[in-house]
Design a protein around this motif. Sequence first.
Motif, PDB file in Angstrom:
ATOM      1  N   LEU A  46      19.168 -16.810 -10.321  1.00  0.00           N
ATOM      2  CA  LEU A  46      18.325 -16.668  -9.141  1.00  0.00           C
ATOM      3  C   LEU A  46      19.235 -16.573  -7.926  1.00  0.00           C
ATOM      4  CD1 LEU A  46      15.606 -19.340  -9.920  1.00  0.00           C
ATOM      5  CD2 LEU A  46      15.459 -16.879 -10.258  1.00  0.00           C
ATOM      6  N   VAL A  47      18.870 -15.723  -6.964  1.00  0.00           N
ATOM      7  CA  VAL A  47      19.708 -15.524  -5.786  1.00  0.00           C
ATOM      8  C   VAL A  47      18.893 -15.552  -4.502  1.00  0.00           C
ATOM      9  CG1 VAL A  47      21.496 -14.192  -6.970  1.00  0.00           C
ATOM     10  CG2 VAL A  47      19.548 -12.998  -6.008  1.00  0.00           C
ATOM     11  N   ASP A  48      19.578 -15.944  -3.440  1.00  0.00           N
ATOM     12  CA  ASP A  48      19.043 -15.813  -2.093  1.00  0.00           C
ATOM     13  C   ASP A  48      19.462 -14.405  -1.656  1.00  0.00           C
ATOM     14  OD1 ASP A  48      18.441 -15.834   0.578  1.00  0.00           O
ATOM     15  OD2 ASP A  48      19.602 -17.633   1.044  1.00  0.00           O
ATOM     16  N   ILE A  49      18.548 -13.587  -1.266  1.00  0.00           N
ATOM     17  CA  ILE A  49      18.816 -12.171  -1.015  1.00  0.00           C
ATOM     18  C   ILE A  49      19.675 -11.921   0.226  1.00  0.00           C
ATOM     19  CG2 ILE A  49      16.770 -11.588   0.319  1.00  0.00           C
ATOM     20  CD1 ILE A  49      18.123  -9.602  -2.665  1.00  0.00           C
ATOM     21  N   ASP A  50      19.733 -12.884   1.154  1.00  0.00           N
ATOM     22  CA  ASP A  50      20.531 -12.724   2.370  1.00  0.00           C
ATOM     23  C   ASP A  50      22.016 -12.621   2.026  1.00  0.00           C
ATOM     24  OD1 ASP A  50      18.267 -12.850   3.962  1.00  0.00           O
ATOM     25  OD2 ASP A  50      18.419 -15.029   4.193  1.00  0.00           O
TER      26      ASP A  50
END
Length: 77
Positions: A46-50
């Motif tokens: 899972l990733v933070d898109i920023d």
Amino acid sequence: MIEILIDHSYTDDYFMISDVSVKIEDVSEKERIEKLVEKYNIEGSLVDIDNVNKRIADLLEVDVSIIDIDTHEIDLY
């Protein structure tokens, strides 16, 4: 070029890296990057898109300009 597919769920509100394709002609560099992808379990994370391009480039020790990200909306009708 390193192509990264990110799945995005509006319903569950997450971004997940579903696929990483390393398309580099230099065989040793391609193998080095593929080993890092496996080592850091990038696929499925899972990733933070920023600033995700920069963070992945730093992790893989490559120039950000060779990272290509495509987002796939997984729960749109």
